[in-house]
Design an enzyme around this catalytic site. Structure first.
Site, PDB file in Angstrom:
ATOM      1  CE1 TYR A  61      -2.998  -3.080   0.431  1.00  0.00           C
ATOM      2  CE2 TYR A  61      -3.114  -2.669   2.781  1.00  0.00           C
ATOM      3  CZ  TYR A  61      -3.457  -3.426   1.687  1.00  0.00           C
ATOM      4  OH  TYR A  61      -4.258  -4.525   1.848  1.00  0.00           O
ATOM      5  CB  SER A 214     -13.829  -5.202   0.180  1.00  0.00           C
ATOM      6  OG  SER A 214     -12.657  -4.623  -0.340  1.00  0.00           O
ATOM      7  CG  LEU A 216     -18.730  -1.298   4.807  1.00  0.00           C
ATOM      8  CD1 LEU A 216     -18.315   0.061   5.341  1.00  0.00           C
ATOM      9  CD2 LEU A 216     -20.189  -1.597   5.183  1.00  0.00           C
ATOM     10  N   GLY A 217     -18.263  -3.713   0.499  1.00  0.00           N
ATOM     11  CA  GLY A 217     -18.306  -3.720  -0.958  1.00  0.00           C
ATOM     12  C   GLY A 217     -17.627  -2.513  -1.575  1.00  0.00           C
ATOM     13  N   GLY A 219     -17.306   0.326  -0.364  1.00  0.00           N
ATOM     14  CA  GLY A 219     -18.119   1.504  -0.111  1.00  0.00           C
ATOM     15  C   GLY A 219     -19.507   1.456  -0.711  1.00  0.00           C
ATOM     16  N   GLY A 223     -24.473   2.898   0.482  1.00  0.00           N
ATOM     17  CA  GLY A 223     -25.490   3.680  -0.220  1.00  0.00           C
ATOM     18  C   GLY A 223     -24.961   4.987  -0.761  1.00  0.00           C
TER      19      GLY A 223
END
Length: 325
Positions: A61, A214, A216-217, A219, A223
């Site tokens: 990273y 990940s 939360l997919g 982000g 939503g």
């Protein structure tokens, strides 16, 4: 929901950590710039205050800058966290700069991993790394050789426990034959559920922790993304699930999560993380954020009790449109 989050034992006989961890990748890698970013050191410090004590980074990273950032943030607080980093990937470079739009290439050679471990120790400013992952299996190097080097580092007192990331069950069996695997990191969320019937049961059988990245997919499950509009240096600009034709279809998943959230006066992100937490006692997701407000929101998900009916409804959601990469 209380401020201090509940804890979980990361692996059998392992450390107790906050049920929600912190993935630091996005602070320096993959997701472009964000005018609303808060100071990364302040985010990491606040995470520890909230009980978010599994701190996850990697040498790739940046590359390298993320470990330096994390090391500086942990100065004076090292004993309060379980520190995880990874090695075995090489970032691509374009025009003399790291190119986060391309997937890094694996390098699991013993020579590289020995150097990588020493480099991580130096950049993090620590004497020992609590959990060191082989970031990806390298098709050109036998898994046994790569894990063997990590086992040497355990014997030398450089790392405390070995983890692996994105391994198949067969690869996990081969790795565990060399040295116990304490944790497995792979993608798991309401739009990536492949590991529920493969990797997660392996972890349960072998007393290993499962650390979803990940959750939360990227982000999407918050939503926040109703249309495809990303900076050119944002990984999601090229991700299949965020392309306009797929994103529109995938909004049905978000809307279902939001419907559950409304019954709790919670956010979609909190429901999505609570679903991940419900998948097992040794599951500790590591959502990433660069914002203090989102950090507190994510931590709050550890105290959100979804009912069996909620979980069943979420389990029944359709698979997403578009490939994972």
């Amino acid at each position: 929901m209380s401020e201090q989050i509940p804890t979980r034992t990361l692996w059998s006989g392992g450390p107790g950590v906050g049920a929600i961890g912190l993935g630091c990748m996005g602070m320096t890698w993959a997701y472009g710039t964000d005018a609303q970013s808060d100071d990364p050191g302040a985010v990491i410090g606040r995470a520890i205050d909230l009980g978010v004590t599994l701190i996850d980074t990697s040498d790739v990273y940046g590359p390298f800058t993320n470990e330096e950032l994390v090391g500086a943030a942990l100065a004076g607080r090292r004993d309060e966290v379980t520190l995880a980093t990874k090695g075995g990937l090489i970032a691509h470079v374009a025009d003399g700069r790291p190119d986060s739009s391309r997937m890094p290439s694996p390098n699991g050679s013993p020579e590289h991993l020995r150097s990588a471990i020493d480099g991580s120790l130096r950049r993090l400013g620590v004497d020992v790394i609590d959990l060191y992952y082989l970031h990806r299996p390298d098709p050109a190097v036998p898994i046994e050789d790569s894990i063997g080097v990590l086992a040497e580092a355990v014997s030398a007192g450089k790392i405390r426990a070995i983890g692996v990331s994105e391994f198949s069950v067969d690869q996990l069996d081969r790795a565990a034959a060399v040295h116990p695997i304490s944790a497995v990191q792979s993608e798991l969320s309401l739009w990536t559920r492949d590991h529920l019937t493969t990797t997660l049961p392996w972890c349960e059988r072998n007393g290993a922790g499962f650390v979803p990245f990940s959750p939360l997919g990227r982000g999407f499950l918050t939503g926040a993304f109703r249309e495809a509009a990303f900076a050119a240096n944002d990984f999601r600009a090229r991700n299949p699930r965020f392309q306009p034709e797929n994103l529109t279809a995938n909004l049905a998943i978000v809307e279902a999560v939001e419907a559950v959230a409304a019954t709790y006066e919670a956010t979609a992100a909190q429901v999505a993380l609570a679903w991940v937490l419900a998948q097992g006692a040794h599951v500790v997701p590591i959502p990433g954020t660069r914002r203090l407000a989102r950090l507190a929101e994510n931590a709050g998900s550890a105290s959100l009790p979804l009912t069996p009916e909620d979980l069943a409804a979420l389990d029944a959601l359709p698979a997403p449109a578009g490939a994972r990469y």
